[in-house]
Motif scaffolding. Structure first.
Motif, PDB file in Angstrom:
ATOM      1  N   THR A   9       1.011  -1.289  -0.158  1.00 13.80           N
ATOM      2  CA  THR A   9       0.050   0.016   0.040  1.00 13.80           C
ATOM      3  C   THR A   9       0.961   1.331  -0.146  1.00 13.80           C
ATOM      4  OG1 THR A   9      -0.001  -0.108   2.315  1.00 13.80           O
ATOM      5  CG2 THR A   9      -2.019  -0.934   1.164  1.00 13.80           C
ATOM      6  N   PHE A  10       2.058   1.175   0.418  1.00 14.64           N
ATOM      7  CA  PHE A  10       2.859   2.211   0.500  1.00 14.64           C
ATOM      8  C   PHE A  10       3.324   2.805  -0.870  1.00 14.64           C
ATOM      9  CE2 PHE A  10       7.103   4.139   1.529  1.00 14.64           C
ATOM     10  CZ  PHE A  10       6.701   5.380   2.194  1.00 14.64           C
ATOM     11  N   GLN A  11       3.454   1.613  -1.602  1.00 14.02           N
ATOM     12  CA  GLN A  11       4.045   1.899  -3.032  1.00 14.02           C
ATOM     13  C   GLN A  11       2.698   2.421  -3.543  1.00 14.02           C
ATOM     14  OE1 GLN A  11       4.744  -1.859  -5.299  1.00 14.02           O
ATOM     15  NE2 GLN A  11       6.763  -1.733  -4.565  1.00 14.02           N
ATOM     16  N   ASP A  12       1.492   2.089  -3.312  1.00  9.59           N
ATOM     17  CA  ASP A  12       0.536   2.853  -4.094  1.00  9.59           C
ATOM     18  C   ASP A  12       0.161   4.389  -3.666  1.00  9.59           C
ATOM     19  OD1 ASP A  12      -0.054   0.478  -5.216  1.00  9.59           O
ATOM     20  OD2 ASP A  12      -1.907  -0.142  -4.178  1.00  9.59           O
ATOM     21  N   ASP A  13       0.631   4.335  -2.397  1.00 14.68           N
ATOM     22  CA  ASP A  13       0.472   5.834  -1.709  1.00 14.68           C
ATOM     23  C   ASP A  13       1.584   6.680  -2.414  1.00 14.68           C
ATOM     24  OD1 ASP A  13      -1.303   5.166  -0.046  1.00 14.68           O
ATOM     25  OD2 ASP A  13      -0.453   5.091   1.618  1.00 14.68           O
ATOM     26  N   LEU A  14       2.679   6.122  -2.559  1.00 14.13           N
ATOM     27  CA  LEU A  14       3.788   7.058  -3.346  1.00 14.13           C
ATOM     28  C   LEU A  14       3.298   7.368  -4.709  1.00 14.13           C
ATOM     29  CD1 LEU A  14       7.071   5.370  -2.267  1.00 14.13           C
ATOM     30  CD2 LEU A  14       6.221   7.360  -1.562  1.00 14.13           C
ATOM     31  N   ARG A  73       0.367   7.694  -5.973  1.00 15.49           N
ATOM     32  CA  ARG A  73      -0.905   8.738  -5.769  1.00 15.49           C
ATOM     33  C   ARG A  73      -0.323   9.822  -5.438  1.00 15.49           C
ATOM     34  NH1 ARG A  73      -4.246   5.965  -1.911  1.00 15.49           N
ATOM     35  NH2 ARG A  73      -5.359   4.815  -3.361  1.00 15.49           N
ATOM     36  N   THR A  74       0.611  10.179  -4.533  1.00 18.97           N
ATOM     37  CA  THR A  74       1.397  11.439  -4.458  1.00 18.97           C
ATOM     38  C   THR A  74       2.051  11.802  -5.497  1.00 18.97           C
ATOM     39  OG1 THR A  74       1.829  10.388  -2.247  1.00 18.97           O
ATOM     40  CG2 THR A  74       2.779  12.626  -2.575  1.00 18.97           C
ATOM     41  N   TRP A  75       2.716  11.083  -6.359  1.00 15.20           N
ATOM     42  CA  TRP A  75       3.279  11.494  -7.423  1.00 15.20           C
ATOM     43  C   TRP A  75       2.376  12.229  -8.566  1.00 15.20           C
ATOM     44  CZ3 TRP A  75       7.566  13.190  -9.350  1.00 15.20           C
ATOM     45  CH2 TRP A  75       7.962  13.064 -10.762  1.00 15.20           C
ATOM     46  N   TYR A  76       1.345  11.231  -8.740  1.00 11.14           N
ATOM     47  CA  TYR A  76       0.562  11.759  -9.684  1.00 11.14           C
ATOM     48  C   TYR A  76      -0.247  13.346  -9.163  1.00 11.14           C
ATOM     49  CZ  TYR A  76      -0.225   7.816 -12.855  1.00 11.14           C
ATOM     50  OH  TYR A  76       0.077   7.104 -13.555  1.00 11.14           O
ATOM     51  N   LYS A  77      -0.444  13.465  -7.945  1.00  9.13           N
ATOM     52  CA  LYS A  77      -1.006  14.554  -7.310  1.00  9.13           C
ATOM     53  C   LYS A  77      -0.069  15.864  -7.520  1.00  9.13           C
ATOM     54  CE  LYS A  77      -3.181  16.007  -2.880  1.00  9.13           C
ATOM     55  NZ  LYS A  77      -3.317  15.831  -1.571  1.00  9.13           N
ATOM     56  N   TRP A  78       1.190  15.254  -7.403  1.00 10.98           N
ATOM     57  CA  TRP A  78       2.432  16.548  -7.643  1.00 10.98           C
ATOM     58  C   TRP A  78       2.327  16.966  -9.145  1.00 10.98           C
ATOM     59  CZ3 TRP A  78       5.628  19.385  -5.008  1.00 10.98           C
ATOM     60  CH2 TRP A  78       5.977  19.172  -3.803  1.00 10.98           C
ATOM     61  N   ASP A 138      -6.287  10.937  -9.428  1.00 10.61           N
ATOM     62  CA  ASP A 138      -5.892   9.910  -8.485  1.00 10.61           C
ATOM     63  C   ASP A 138      -6.056   8.531  -9.446  1.00 10.61           C
ATOM     64  OD1 ASP A 138      -5.612   7.607  -6.744  1.00 10.61           O
ATOM     65  OD2 ASP A 138      -6.649   8.508  -5.337  1.00 10.61           O
ATOM     66  N   PRO A 139      -4.927   7.968  -9.627  1.00  9.21           N
ATOM     67  CA  PRO A 139      -4.940   6.727 -10.674  1.00  9.21           C
ATOM     68  C   PRO A 139      -5.653   5.589 -10.260  1.00  9.21           C
ATOM     69  CG  PRO A 139      -2.961   6.953  -9.557  1.00  9.21           C
ATOM     70  CD  PRO A 139      -3.437   7.947  -9.177  1.00  9.21           C
ATOM     71  N   PHE A 140      -5.970   5.480  -8.894  1.00  8.03           N
ATOM     72  CA  PHE A 140      -6.473   4.133  -8.337  1.00  8.03           C
ATOM     73  C   PHE A 140      -8.147   4.460  -8.438  1.00  8.03           C
ATOM     74  CE2 PHE A 140      -2.294   4.306  -6.645  1.00  8.03           C
ATOM     75  CZ  PHE A 140      -1.950   2.926  -6.865  1.00  8.03           C
ATOM     76  N   LEU A 141      -8.732   5.657  -8.498  1.00 13.95           N
ATOM     77  CA  LEU A 141      -9.904   5.851  -8.532  1.00 13.95           C
ATOM     78  C   LEU A 141     -10.682   5.072 -10.023  1.00 13.95           C
ATOM     79  CD1 LEU A 141     -10.856   9.389  -7.265  1.00 13.95           C
ATOM     80  CD2 LEU A 141     -11.099   7.372  -6.060  1.00 13.95           C
ATOM     81  N   LYS A 142      -9.770   5.006 -11.089  1.00 10.18           N
ATOM     82  CA  LYS A 142     -10.135   4.547 -12.304  1.00 10.18           C
ATOM     83  C   LYS A 142     -10.180   2.999 -12.256  1.00 10.18           C
ATOM     84  CE  LYS A 142      -7.955   8.071 -14.872  1.00 10.18           C
ATOM     85  NZ  LYS A 142      -6.776   8.262 -15.137  1.00 10.18           N
ATOM     86  N   ILE A 143      -9.651   2.372 -11.408  1.00 10.95           N
ATOM     87  CA  ILE A 143      -9.440   0.833 -11.454  1.00 10.95           C
ATOM     88  C   ILE A 143     -10.454   0.020 -10.598  1.00 10.95           C
ATOM     89  CG2 ILE A 143      -7.227   0.633 -12.468  1.00 10.95           C
ATOM     90  CD1 ILE A 143      -6.201  -0.263  -9.635  1.00 10.95           C
TER      91      ILE A 143
END
Lengths: 443, 283
Positions: free
Chosen positions: A23-28, A30-35, A40-45
C-alpha cells in the motif's frame, strides 16, 4: 417538502487486503500523480463491490449514489450484507469522507452505528449518559433536563450507577438508543442495532422513531434486515445492491422486490410469522383471519432445523398453525420446484388417508397445530430444491407462499456407491432392477 | 430548530480549515473527556489517586541511587532528591502528553468509528487531564522543596517561578505537537509507534534531567548541541532556575523553544487535520 439531506454523486472506494509495503507503493504513486496535477490513478481501476467474486484490490463500496430525504420523512435502507448500507451511514455521520461527490445536510445529526456508541466501559451508566450526550453534541444542561426521561426510556434505572462493562449487550443498546433519541436531532441515523434488544424494546424504539418523525417533523434514516419493522416505520425505502441504489420508492413495493430477489430469505431453514406475513399472497382475510402461519421449518428425522440434507434421510416440512376460528376443511399442498420455477412434484395433505380421516371426522377448533409433511428417503437427487406452499381453508381463505424456501440435498449413494456423475437429475430414486440369465451359450 | 445550519460534506477540505468555533461548542465534551481520563485511570484500584504520587517518588529514589550515588553525577550543588524530582515532575508531564496523544487515533478508533465530533478534542483533553496530574505531582515537589528550604539547604526559589504557566504552555504545546504529528503518521503505517517507544526514553537523556546543563556543556564539548537544540532543555533549565535557583535561564533559549513549539504545533495540526477525515478507512 423541503429536503434535509441531499446526496449527490457520492462514491466511496476502499482498498482490500492488508496494509503494508504494497500500500505504501500505491501511496507514493498517488502522491506523485498529485504533484503532477493528475487525478488519482486508483479511482479508475475500482470494481463493483461483489462480495463473493474475486478480483482486484480496489472496490467501490458506494458508487454514484444520488438521493434526497425530505423533512419528517422516515427512509428505510435495505439490502444484502455488503451492499453499502453502513458505509453510506458512516459518510452521513461524518465518520469518514466520501471519495467523490458531496452530501449536504441541514441540522444536527445523531447517529447510532453499531452497539455501544462511544461508551467508556469503566464509567457508570450515569457518567456515560453525559459523555455520550456530549459526544453527540448535546450541552450539559440539555442532558440534565432530559436525564430522567433517558433513564426511564432505557429501563436501566437499577444499573445506572454500575460501570457499563457489566451491562448486557441489550442494555447497552437500550441506553445508547435512549440517549440518541432524546437528543432532539434534526436527523436521526440508526443502523441495524436494535436487533440486539428484545421485542418489547424494539417496539418501543420504533414507536419513538415514529413519534419523532411524525410529531416533531424530524428526519430518520433506518437500516434494518427486519422487513416488518421497515414496513411499519418507513414511508419510503431504497434498496441497495453492490454499492449502488438498485431501486427506490414506496416502502411496500421496495420490500416486495427485495423479498422477491429473495436470496436472503430462502436460504433460512426457518421462517417466522412476520416474514411469512410479508411473503404470503392469495385470498387472505386480513381483518379477521381464521388461522395464521406462525412458523415454517425444515427438519431432519431428529427434529433438527436444517437446510442441508442427505438423500437417504427424510425431509420434514413442519408448519405451525394458529387457528382462531373453527375450520371444517383444511387442506395443504406442497410443491417442489426448481430454480426456473418448473413444478417437479406436488403433494396434497388429503392424499394421506389418516389426514383425510382426521379432517372429515374432526372440526379443527381454535388452538395451535403442528402439521408435518414428510418427503421420504431415496427420492431426491444432488440438487437445490425450492418449495411452494398452499394453505387452504376451503372456500374461505387460500394462502399462497411461492418459492419461499429452499434446501439443498446431497446424494448419499446406494449400496456404498455414490456414482455422482449420474446424479445430475431432478430425482434419483432407488428402483427395482433385475438381471436374469436367459440362456447359457456354452461352447 | 436550527434548520439554517447547513453542512456540506465533500471529499477534501482545506488544510488550514481548523474549526476553532466548533471545538469551542464542544467544550462540555472536553470537560467530560478530561474527567473520564482522570477518573477512569484509578477505577478498581485501592490506592486510587495515590498512584500519581507514588510513581515520581520511586523514580526519584532510583535516580538518586543510580545517577547520584553510583555514577556520582553532580547536581549543581543542589540536594540530589530535589534535583531529580524537579526534572522528573516536568519531564513526566511532557512525556505523558506525548505518549498519550501519539496514539489518539489508534486507541480511540472505536469511538471515532461510530460518531463524529471534532477529533482534536481528544488530544486536547489529554493535555488538560495530564495537567491535573502534573498539579498533584507539582504539589508533592513543593512539599519537598519547603522541607529542604526550612532545613537550611541551599535552594533559592525566585520570582522566575511566575513563568510556570508559560513553561507549562510550552510543554503542553510541544507534547501535543509531537503527539498529534506521530498519531497522524501512525494511522496507516505503525512504524512510528515503535520509534516512539524508545524515542521518548532517548529524548529524556538528551534533556538535562539526570545531569545539569552546565555539566553537559563542559563534558560533551562539541556534542552538546544535541542538548541545546532540544526544545525541552530550556524549559527544564528555567524550571530548575526558578524553583531551585540553579540552572541556566535565558530569554533567547525560551524564545527558541517557543518558536520550535509553534512550528511543530502548526505542522502537527495540519497533518492531523488532513488525516482525521479518512483515517477510519485505514486505521
Amino acid at each position: 417538502m423541503s429536503w434535509m439531506i441531499k446526496i449527490e454523486n457520492v462514491s466511496k472506494m476502499y482498498r482490500l487486503g492488508l496494509v503494508g509495503a504494497g500500500t505504501f507503493q500505491d501511496d507514493l504513486k498517488r502522491t506523485w500523480y498529485k504533484w503532477l496535477g493528475k487525478d488519482d490513478p486508483f479511482l479508475k481501476i475500482g470494481e463493483e463491490n461483489k462480495r463473493d467474486v474475486s478480483g482486484g484490490d480496489y472496490i467501490w463500496a458506494l458508487k454514484d449514489i444520488n438521493f434526497e430525504v425530505g423533512k419528517g420523512e422516515v427512509l428505510g435502507i435495505i439490502g444484502k450484507n455488503g451492499a453499502g448500507k453502513s458505509t453510506l451511514l458512516k459518510l452521513l455521520s461524518k465518520v469518514t469522507k466520501p471519495s467523490t461527490g458531496s452530501i449536504t445536510t441541514k441540522g444536527r445529526i445523531a447517529s447510532l452505528l453499531e452497539v455501544g456508541t462511544g461508551f467508556h466501559p469503566e464509567l457508570t451508566g450515569r457518567e456515560n449518559i453525559f459523555l455520550n450526550g456530549a459526544i453527540l453534541g448535546m450541552k450539559k444542561y440539555e442532558i440534565r433536563n432530559k436525564f430522567d426521561e433517558i433513564v426511564d426510556f432505557s429501563g436501566c434505572e437499577r444499573y445506572i450507577d454500575t460501570p457499563v462493562k457489566r451491562y448486557s449487550s441489550g442494555m447497552h443498546v437500550r441506553l445508547a438508543f435512549a440517549v440518541a433519541a432524546h437528543l432532539d436531532p434534526e436527523i436521526l441515523v440508526v443502523d441495524e442495532v436494535l436487533a440486539v434488544g428484545d421485542a418489547e424494546f424494539q417496539a418501543k424504539a420504533i414507536g419513538k422513531m415514529k413519534s419523532v418523525s411524525q410529531g416533531d417533523g424530524r428526519t430518520v434514516l433506518f437500516v434494518s434486515h427486519n422487513m416488518a419493522s421497515i414496513k411499519s416505520l418507513c414511508s419510503r425505502a431504497v434498496l441497495m445492491k453492490n454499492g449502488t441504489i438498485h431501486e427506490s420508492g414506496d416502502v411496500d413495493s421496495i420490500v416486495n422486490s427485495y423479498l422477491n430477489s429473495n436470496l436472503n430469505i430462502t436460504d433460512a431453514p426457518s421462517l417466522d410469522r412476520e416474514t411469512i406475513k410479508l411473503m404470503q399472497e392469495g385470498v387472505i382475510n386480513k381483518s379477521n383471519p381464521s388461522f395464521e402461519i406462525e412458523k415454517i421449518e425444515l427438519q431432519n428425522s431428529s427434529a433438527r432445523v436444517l437446510s442441508n440434507f442427505y438423500s437417504n434421510e427424510p425431509v420434514f416440512i413442519k408448519i405451525y398453525l394458529k387457528v382462531f376460528r373453527g375450520i371444517s376443511n383444511l387442506r395443504i399442498a406442497v410443491q417442489l420446484i426448481d430454480e426456473n420455477e418448473s413444478n417437479l412434484l406436488t403433494s396434497l395433505s388429503n392424499d394421506d388417508k389418516e389426514y383425510l380421516n382426521y379432517i372429515q371426522n374432526n372440526k379443527i377448533e381454535p388452538g395451535h397445530y403442528d402439521l408435518k409433511c414428510e418427503i421420504p428417503v431415496n427420492i431426491l437427487s444432488q440438487k437445490k430444491y425450492y418449495l411452494s406452499l398452499d394453505v387452504i381453508n376451503v372456500k374461505t381463505e387460500h394462502i399462497i407462499l411461492k418459492k419461499f424456501m429452499s434446501f439443498e440435498v446431497k446424494f448419499a449413494g446406494y449400496n456404498g456407491l455414490s456414482a455422482e456423475n449420474f446424479s445430475n437429475a431432478y430425482f434419483r430414486p432407488q428402483y427395482n432392477w433385475t438381471i436374469d440369465k436367459i440362456k447359457d451359450d456354452a461352447k | 430548530m436550527n434548520e439554517g445550519v447547513k453542512e456540506v460534506i465533500t471529499p477534501k477540505k482545506n488544510l488550514l480549515d481548523i474549526n476553532l468555533k466548533e471545538i469551542w461548542s464542544y467544550r462540555d465534551l472536553l470537560v467530560l473527556f478530561v474527567r473520564r481520563d482522570f477518573v477512569a485511570v484509578y477505577k478498581q484500584t485501592i490506592l486510587g489517586p495515590m498512584w500519581f504520587v507514588i510513581q515520581p517518588i520511586f523514580t526519584t529514589l532510583i535516580f538518586t541511587l543510580i545517577f547520584g550515588k553510583l555514577a556520582s553525577i553532580p547536581t549543581d550543588g543542589l540536594p540530589q532528591i530535589l534535583f531529580y524530582m524537579c526534572g522528573i515532575t516536568c519531564w513526566n508531564y511532557f512525556a505523558e502528553c506525548l505518549n498519550k496523544t501519539s496514539n489518539t487515533f489508534v486507541a480511540n478508533a472505536n469511538i471515532f468509528g461510530k460518531v463524529y465530533f471534532p477529533r482534536l478534542i481528544l488530544p486536547i483533553s489529554i493535555i488538560i487531564s495530564n495537567l491535573l496530574k502534573f498539579g498533584i505531582q507539582f504539589l508533592l515537589f513543593l512539599v519537598f522543596l519547603v522541607y529542604f528550604y526550612w532545613n537550611g539547604y541551599n535552594v533559592q526559589p525566585n520570582y522566575h517561578m511566575f513563568l510556570l504557566p508559560y513553561l507549562l504552555f510550552l510543554m503542553a504545546g510541544l507534547g501535543l505537537g509531537f503527539g498529534i504529528l506521530i498519531s497522524s503518521l501512525t494511522t496507516k503505517y505503525r512504524d512510528f509507534q515503535f520509534l516512539l517507544i524508545f524515542g521518548v526514553q532517548l529524548f529524556m537523556y538528551a534533556t538535562p534531567i539526570v545531569y545539569p546543563l552546565s555539566l553537559a556543556k563542559e563534558k560533551l564539548g562539541s556534542y552538546s548541541w544535541v542538548t541545546l537544540a532540544n526544545p525541552m532543555t530550556s524549559v527544564i533549565e528555567t524550571f530548575k532556575f526558578a524553583f531551585l535557583g540553579r540552572g541556566e535561564f535565558s530569554w533567547f533559549n525560551i524564545g527558541y523553544s517557543t518558536l520550535f513549539m509553534l512550528i511543530l504545533l502548526f505542522l502537527g495540526t495540519l497533518t492531523f487535520n488532513k488525516v482525521e477525515q479518512t483515517f477510519m478507512d485505514t486505521v
